[in-house]
Design a protein around this motif. Structure first.
Motif, mmCIF file in Angstrom:
data_model
loop_
_atom_site.group_PDB
_atom_site.id
_atom_site.type_symbol
_atom_site.label_atom_id
_atom_site.label_comp_id
_atom_site.label_asym_id
_atom_site.label_seq_id
_atom_site.Cartn_x
_atom_site.Cartn_y
_atom_site.Cartn_z
ATOM 1 N N LEU A 121 13.430 38.711 -21.690
ATOM 2 C CA LEU A 121 14.246 38.812 -22.894
ATOM 3 C C LEU A 121 13.492 38.201 -24.071
ATOM 4 N N LEU A 122 13.497 38.932 -25.186
ATOM 5 C CA LEU A 122 12.849 38.458 -26.406
ATOM 6 C C LEU A 122 13.752 38.791 -27.584
ATOM 7 N N ALA A 123 14.030 37.785 -28.425
ATOM 8 C CA ALA A 123 14.843 37.989 -29.623
ATOM 9 C C ALA A 123 14.091 37.417 -30.820
ATOM 10 N N PHE A 124 14.105 38.158 -31.928
ATOM 11 C CA PHE A 124 13.418 37.698 -33.134
ATOM 12 C C PHE A 124 14.193 38.150 -34.360
ATOM 13 N N ASP A 125 13.967 37.450 -35.487
ATOM 14 C CA ASP A 125 14.688 37.776 -36.711
ATOM 15 C C ASP A 125 13.906 38.760 -37.570
ATOM 16 N N SER A 126 14.399 38.992 -38.782
ATOM 17 C CA SER A 126 13.785 39.991 -39.664
ATOM 18 C C SER A 126 12.364 39.618 -40.081
ATOM 19 N N LYS A 127 12.016 38.330 -40.009
ATOM 20 C CA LYS A 127 10.662 37.879 -40.360
ATOM 21 C C LYS A 127 9.747 37.808 -39.144
ATOM 22 N N GLY A 128 10.272 38.177 -37.990
ATOM 23 C CA GLY A 128 9.456 38.166 -36.775
ATOM 24 C C GLY A 128 9.454 36.829 -36.063
ATOM 25 N N ASN A 129 10.202 35.845 -36.578
ATOM 26 C CA ASN A 129 10.262 34.540 -35.933
ATOM 27 C C ASN A 129 11.059 34.633 -34.637
ATOM 28 N N VAL A 130 10.516 34.045 -33.582
ATOM 29 C CA VAL A 130 11.133 34.138 -32.263
ATOM 30 C C VAL A 130 12.356 33.234 -32.198
ATOM 31 N N ARG A 131 13.495 33.814 -31.848
ATOM 32 C CA ARG A 131 14.731 33.052 -31.680
ATOM 33 C C ARG A 131 15.009 32.764 -30.207
ATOM 34 N N LEU A 132 14.511 33.620 -29.330
ATOM 35 C CA LEU A 132 14.752 33.448 -27.900
ATOM 36 C C LEU A 132 13.626 34.126 -27.130
ATOM 37 N N CYS A 133 13.143 33.446 -26.120
ATOM 38 C CA CYS A 133 12.125 34.024 -25.237
ATOM 39 C C CYS A 133 12.261 33.344 -23.886
ATOM 40 N N ASN A 134 12.659 34.082 -22.863
ATOM 41 C CA ASN A 134 12.897 33.436 -21.575
ATOM 42 C C ASN A 134 11.640 33.394 -20.711
ATOM 43 N N LYS A 135 11.774 32.717 -19.611
ATOM 44 C CA LYS A 135 10.644 32.496 -18.700
ATOM 45 C C LYS A 135 10.124 33.805 -18.117
ATOM 46 N N ALA A 136 11.032 34.732 -17.816
ATOM 47 C CA ALA A 136 10.626 36.010 -17.214
ATOM 48 C C ALA A 136 9.705 36.792 -18.144
ATOM 49 N N PHE A 137 9.986 36.752 -19.466
ATOM 50 C CA PHE A 137 9.138 37.462 -20.423
ATOM 51 C C PHE A 137 7.736 36.872 -20.440
ATOM 52 N N LYS A 138 7.635 35.543 -20.455
ATOM 53 C CA LYS A 138 6.321 34.890 -20.492
ATOM 54 C C LYS A 138 5.532 35.161 -19.220
ATOM 55 N N GLU A 139 6.237 35.136 -18.078
ATOM 56 C CA GLU A 139 5.545 35.408 -16.810
ATOM 57 C C GLU A 139 5.120 36.866 -16.719
ATOM 58 N N LEU A 140 5.931 37.754 -17.283
ATOM 59 C CA LEU A 140 5.625 39.181 -17.230
ATOM 60 C C LEU A 140 4.318 39.486 -17.941
ATOM 61 N N PHE A 141 4.142 38.881 -19.135
ATOM 62 C CA PHE A 141 2.954 39.147 -19.951
ATOM 63 C C PHE A 141 1.914 38.031 -19.888
ATOM 64 N N ARG A 142 2.153 37.019 -19.006
ATOM 65 C CA ARG A 142 1.212 35.905 -18.851
ATOM 66 C C ARG A 142 0.975 35.219 -20.202
ATOM 67 N N LEU A 143 2.060 34.781 -20.844
ATOM 68 C CA LEU A 143 1.973 34.188 -22.177
ATOM 69 C C LEU A 143 2.405 32.729 -22.159
ATOM 70 N N ASP A 144 1.860 31.958 -23.137
ATOM 71 C CA ASP A 144 2.349 30.611 -23.404
ATOM 72 C C ASP A 144 3.363 30.693 -24.540
ATOM 73 N N ASP A 145 3.810 29.545 -25.014
ATOM 74 C CA ASP A 145 4.770 29.530 -26.114
ATOM 75 C C ASP A 145 4.172 30.150 -27.375
ATOM 76 N N PHE A 146 4.984 30.877 -28.124
ATOM 77 C CA PHE A 146 4.558 31.466 -29.392
ATOM 78 C C PHE A 146 5.746 31.471 -30.338
ATOM 79 N N GLN A 147 5.466 31.473 -31.648
ATOM 80 C CA GLN A 147 6.503 31.319 -32.657
ATOM 81 C C GLN A 147 6.874 32.619 -33.358
#
Length: 449
Positions: free
Chosen positions: A126-152
């Motif tokens: 799950l990924l949620a972001f506002d009109s400026k592209g700022n991340v409002r929500l990003c769960n663990k499954a999304f990061k594991e899916l794409f092998r990502l660390d925290d991002f803003q």
């Protein structure tokens, strides 16, 4: 009255303010009362200041009360023991409201913690972001899916694919997309779906990412196993009699690897030999025909879309089966909501599908006294749904999941490719075919466009 003490206090102060000038005028006429005169002036000024302070106390308390709400401070408490009794009821009401607000705040925080833990445990990214592209929500499954660390900001996701941030922004609401991504030598087959909503004054886009590769692989494996079982069954049914027949023919000409004398070659042996060879040839042609039918399933023509009349399509189908239905006593009914209704599809392919479905319905009506087949469409234009209904024997519940499997058939002389071919043709139209059936009642096939 709730604020009686407050009113009494105001009245008393006003009376004192009124009496002090009168007393001042009286004292002023007496020269020896000079000190008292100045004391009365000071007392009058102090009374005015105290009255202003006393009246403004409500404003100060309201200011403290509203500031507590503004900064979400639920710790503010008005002391009922030390405060003026005239404001006791007001302060009691303030304390009750602040207490209720505190309970709501605690419940909200509990729900937020529950929500946070829940989305972290969900297996869908799950990924949620506002009109400026700022991340409002990003769960663990999304990061594991794409092998990502925290991002803003989603702009940082360009490391996955240069157009990935733009794809996220342009993704339409509630329209599912299927995309493939290669992440660290892992092929991801993702079903991506988005929803837009407003949060306060900002627009938020929430996107789900589900890896469907395992489901697809599982479905393909099940389909392959079904196909292999059908092939095995069909080939064994053809090869086994050929093998036994070949052994019998060989025994006519030799025993224990020793050829029989030509004198034993009677007309009966020759006749049996020819019959056996013809049977082998016939069964071999059957196998070749079986393989050709499979090849037809894998080499469908390209669909050529055009806008054509549904009425003419149904009239063509009715014309093809008119004599057969009359001879079999079948009532063939065609229902169209409007004569101007049209369909966007490949007319030849859809005609082929309807022919197969009507043919199956005719077979399902064999042996029945009352026989009915109907073709109908929904009310939209262009048409998005065609139904073929019959009141035949129906499809048993244990077989209905297999009827679209290639070469699966319940008919003695059926090929088992008609329904699978119909499903593939509907897939060429980005559509689907479904079936509902009640044994000994009716069967209804629905084409969804």
């Amino acid at each position: 009255m709730i604020y009686k003490r407050f009113y009494v206090s105001i009245v008393i102060q006003i009376i004192l303010l009124s009496l002090t000038p009168v007393l001042f005028l009286y004292v002023r006429s007496m020269p020896y009362m000079l000190v008292t005169t100045y004391s009365l002036i000071a007392l009058w000024i102090m009374q005015i200041i105290y009255l202003i302070y006393y009246v403004n106390k409500i404003n100060r308390d309201l200011s403290k009360f509203f500031n507590a709400f503004q900064y979400q401070d639920s710790t503010l408490v008005f002391n009922l023991q030390k405060e003026n009794k005239a404001f006791e009821n007001l302060h009691k009401s303030f304390n009750q409201i602040i207490h209720a607000f505190g309970k709501v705040k605690i419940e909200k925080e509990k729900d937020f913690v529950f929500f946070q833990h829940t989305i972290q445990l969900v297996g869908v990214g799950l990924l949620a972001f506002d009109s400026k592209g700022n991340v409002r929500l990003c769960n663990k499954a999304f990061k594991e899916l794409f092998r990502l660390d925290d991002f803003q900001n989603i702009s940082e996701l360009s490391c996955l694919e240069s157009e990935f941030p733009n794809f996220l922004v342009q993704l339409k609401t509630e329209k599912q997309k299927l995309r493939n991504y290669l992440i660290e030598n892992r092929l991801l087959k993702l079903a991506i779906k988005a929803v837009d909503f407003r949060l306060e004054n900002d627009s938020i886009k929430l996107i789900s990412f589900q890896d469907i590769k395992s489901e697809i692989d599982k479905g393909e494996m099940e389909a392959m196993n079904k196909l292999i079982r059908v092939f095995t069954h069909e080939i064994i049914n053809s090869v086994s009699p050929i093998s036994f027949l070949s052994s019998s023919l060989i025994n006519l000409y030799e025993r224990n690897d020793v050829q029989n004398p030509q004198s034993l070659m009677s007309k009966e042996v020759i006749s049996n030999s020819l019959l056996g060879l013809k049977t082998i040839r016939k069964r071999s042609k059957g196998l070749i025909s079986f393989v050709d039918e499979y090849k037809n399933l894998t080499q469908l023509p390209q669909a050529r879309f055009e806008l054509f009349s549904v009425v003419k399509l149904f009239e063509h189908i009715e014309m093809l089966f008119r004599e057969e239905c009359q001879s079999e006593g079948i009532e063939f009914d065609v229902s169209v909501n409007d004569e101007i209704q049209e369909l966007i599809a490949d007319e030849k392919l859809i005609t082929q599908v309807l022919i197969n479905l009507v043919r199956n319905s005719i077979h399902a009506l064999e042996g029945l006294a009352s026989k009915q087949i109907s073709l109908s469409v929904n009310e939209s234009n262009p048409v998005s749904c065609i139904k073929v209904l019959d009141n035949g024997t129906g499809i048993p519940n244990e077989l209905i999941d297999n009827i679209f499997t290639p070469f699966f058939t319940t008919k003695e002389k059926g090929s088992g490719i008609g329904l699978n071919l119909a499903r593939q043709i509907m897939r060429l139209h980005d559509g689907s075919i479904s079936v509902s059936s009640i044994p000994k009642s009716h069967t209804e096939f629905t084409l969804h466009f």
